[in-house]
Design an enzyme around this catalytic site. Sequence first.
Site, PDB file in Angstrom:
ATOM      1  N   HIS A   5       2.071   3.250  -9.060  1.00  0.00           N
ATOM      2  CA  HIS A   5       1.840   1.775  -9.169  1.00  0.00           C
ATOM      3  C   HIS A   5       3.040   1.139 -10.207  1.00  0.00           C
ATOM      4  O   HIS A   5       3.546   0.234  -9.921  1.00  0.00           O
ATOM      5  CB  HIS A   5       0.381   1.453  -9.964  1.00  0.00           C
ATOM      6  CG  HIS A   5      -0.692   1.951  -9.369  1.00  0.00           C
ATOM      7  ND1 HIS A   5      -0.703   1.629  -7.743  1.00  0.00           N
ATOM      8  CD2 HIS A   5      -1.707   2.459  -9.599  1.00  0.00           C
ATOM      9  CE1 HIS A   5      -1.930   2.104  -7.503  1.00  0.00           C
ATOM     10  NE2 HIS A   5      -2.475   2.690  -8.579  1.00  0.00           N
ATOM     11  N   ASP A  39       0.889  -1.100  -0.011  1.00  0.00           N
ATOM     12  CA  ASP A  39       0.024   0.103  -0.154  1.00  0.00           C
ATOM     13  C   ASP A  39       0.727   1.222   0.027  1.00  0.00           C
ATOM     14  O   ASP A  39       2.120   1.214   0.528  1.00  0.00           O
ATOM     15  CB  ASP A  39      -0.941  -0.139   1.186  1.00  0.00           C
ATOM     16  CG  ASP A  39      -2.141   1.030   1.156  1.00  0.00           C
ATOM     17  OD1 ASP A  39      -2.431   1.433  -0.015  1.00  0.00           O
ATOM     18  OD2 ASP A  39      -2.656   1.360   2.122  1.00  0.00           O
ATOM     19  N   LEU A  44      11.320 -20.335  -4.236  1.00  0.00           N
ATOM     20  CA  LEU A  44      10.398 -19.538  -3.755  1.00  0.00           C
ATOM     21  C   LEU A  44       8.667 -19.736  -4.377  1.00  0.00           C
ATOM     22  O   LEU A  44       8.756 -19.588  -5.655  1.00  0.00           O
ATOM     23  CB  LEU A  44      10.862 -18.009  -3.700  1.00  0.00           C
ATOM     24  CG  LEU A  44       9.958 -16.914  -3.389  1.00  0.00           C
ATOM     25  CD1 LEU A  44       9.722 -16.883  -1.881  1.00  0.00           C
ATOM     26  CD2 LEU A  44      10.325 -15.554  -3.718  1.00  0.00           C
TER      27      LEU A  44
HETATM   28  C1  IPE Z   1      -5.306  -2.840  -0.031  1.00  0.00           C
HETATM   29  O1  IPE Z   1      -5.057  -1.507  -0.183  1.00  0.00           O
HETATM   30  C2  IPE Z   1      -5.274  -3.577  -1.152  1.00  0.00           C
HETATM   31  C3  IPE Z   1      -3.964  -3.698  -2.080  1.00  0.00           C
HETATM   32  C4  IPE Z   1      -3.023  -3.249  -1.381  1.00  0.00           C
HETATM   33  C5  IPE Z   1      -4.013  -4.323  -3.246  1.00  0.00           C
HETATM   34  P1  IPE Z   1      -6.234  -0.311  -0.314  1.00  0.00           P
HETATM   35  O2  IPE Z   1      -5.316   0.933  -0.384  1.00  0.00           O
HETATM   36  O3  IPE Z   1      -7.195  -0.737  -1.315  1.00  0.00           O
HETATM   37  O4  IPE Z   1      -6.940  -0.379   0.941  1.00  0.00           O
HETATM   38  P2  IPE Z   1      -7.787   0.524   1.786  1.00  0.00           P
HETATM   39  O5  IPE Z   1      -8.919   0.823   0.869  1.00  0.00           O
HETATM   40  O6  IPE Z   1      -7.069   1.719   2.201  1.00  0.00           O
HETATM   41  O7  IPE Z   1      -8.494  -0.236   2.956  1.00  0.00           O
HETATM   42  C1  IPE Z   2      -1.893   0.120  -3.267  1.00  0.00           C
HETATM   43  O1  IPE Z   2      -1.457   1.684  -3.597  1.00  0.00           O
HETATM   44  C2  IPE Z   2      -2.114  -0.504  -4.583  1.00  0.00           C
HETATM   45  C3  IPE Z   2      -3.446  -0.780  -4.841  1.00  0.00           C
HETATM   46  C4  IPE Z   2      -4.516  -0.926  -4.301  1.00  0.00           C
HETATM   47  C5  IPE Z   2      -3.391  -1.524  -6.103  1.00  0.00           C
HETATM   48  P1  IPE Z   2      -2.722   2.578  -3.216  1.00  0.00           P
HETATM   49  O2  IPE Z   2      -3.308   2.741  -4.603  1.00  0.00           O
HETATM   50  O3  IPE Z   2      -3.650   2.178  -2.446  1.00  0.00           O
HETATM   51  O4  IPE Z   2      -1.821   3.830  -2.591  1.00  0.00           O
HETATM   52  P2  IPE Z   2      -2.536   4.930  -1.774  1.00  0.00           P
HETATM   53  O5  IPE Z   2      -2.958   4.203  -0.401  1.00  0.00           O
HETATM   54  O6  IPE Z   2      -3.783   5.524  -2.288  1.00  0.00           O
HETATM   55  O7  IPE Z   2      -1.378   5.743  -1.363  1.00  0.00           O
HETATM   56 MG    MG Z   3      -4.239   2.591  -0.604  1.00  0.00          MG
END
Ligand code: IPE
Ligand code: IPE
Ligand code: MG
Length: 245
Positions: A33, A16, A127
């Site tokens: 990303h 995240d 792995l």
């Molecule tokens: C969780 O992250 C999903 C992934 C990292 C793929 P999110 O950014 O979607 O989670 P929330 O919405 O903050 O809980």
């Molecule tokens: C996690 O990073 C990646 C996915 C959920 C695919 P985010 O896109 O949720 O990044 P933040 O949380 O907005 O910084």
């Molecule tokens: Mg996020």
Amino acid sequence: MTSKPAIPRHIAIVMDGNGRWAKARRRPRSFGHNAGRKAVREVVEGCLREGVEALTLFAFSSENWRRPEEEVGALMALFVRALDKETEELHAQGVRLRFVGDLAAFDEPLRERMQAAMTRTADNSKLHLNIAVNYGGRWDIVQAAQRAAVAVARGELHAGAIDEAALSERMCLAELPPLDLFIRTGGECRLSNFLLWQAAYAELHFTDTLWPDFDQASLHQAIEDFGRRERRYGRTGEQIASDKG
Ligand code: IPE
Ligand code: IPE
Ligand code: MG
């Protein structure tokens, strides 16, 4: 005598913070990303080096379809590019790649690529790398329950025999070592519907580091943190100490 610190056999990571990483650089979320790919390579290298047996990465949750169409599209395009570029390298490193989640939701070209990558790396065992896509912990429990129900309907299983083991063996990742360490980057302290069942006794490690900045040193730190935990599984600290003695 100093005993060797425990190495987690199975690590899961909620990757995240990509969006905030990009925002800090005044770039679109997709830039974040993309930057996250390097962190994936870092943790794969790190796991190979530290002798971790299985790594499960949360790449796209069943809830992430709620994001703007443009971002979902960019993520799908990124998955395709990453699969085309990284599969051979992973294969050469002895990594077995698997996708877990409800794959039926993805379009045919992406599904074919996922299948091809799984087939290509199927005999590797250095792995086990699992990429969770369109995955939800509740979905996983539901699909295990459905599979058990089908077995009952076929007369292969007694309803009364449905216990934790019967469900466990029908869940994703059943054949891998139990989840030892659950890492979440990006500062939030929540599970966001990741491996709910499998995380029952995992050690949790939350870090403010945003996913694109997570590297082998960050992984090493998480593993060291894990090594300092006392896993009691309901017992007392004294019982654990006398077992070790
Ligand atoms: C969780 O992250 C999903 C992934 C990292 C793929 P999110 O950014 O979607 O989670 P929330 O919405 O903050 O809980
Ligand atoms: C996690 O990073 C990646 C996915 C959920 C695919 P985010 O896109 O949720 O990044 P933040 O949380 O907005 O910084
Ligand atoms: Mg996020």
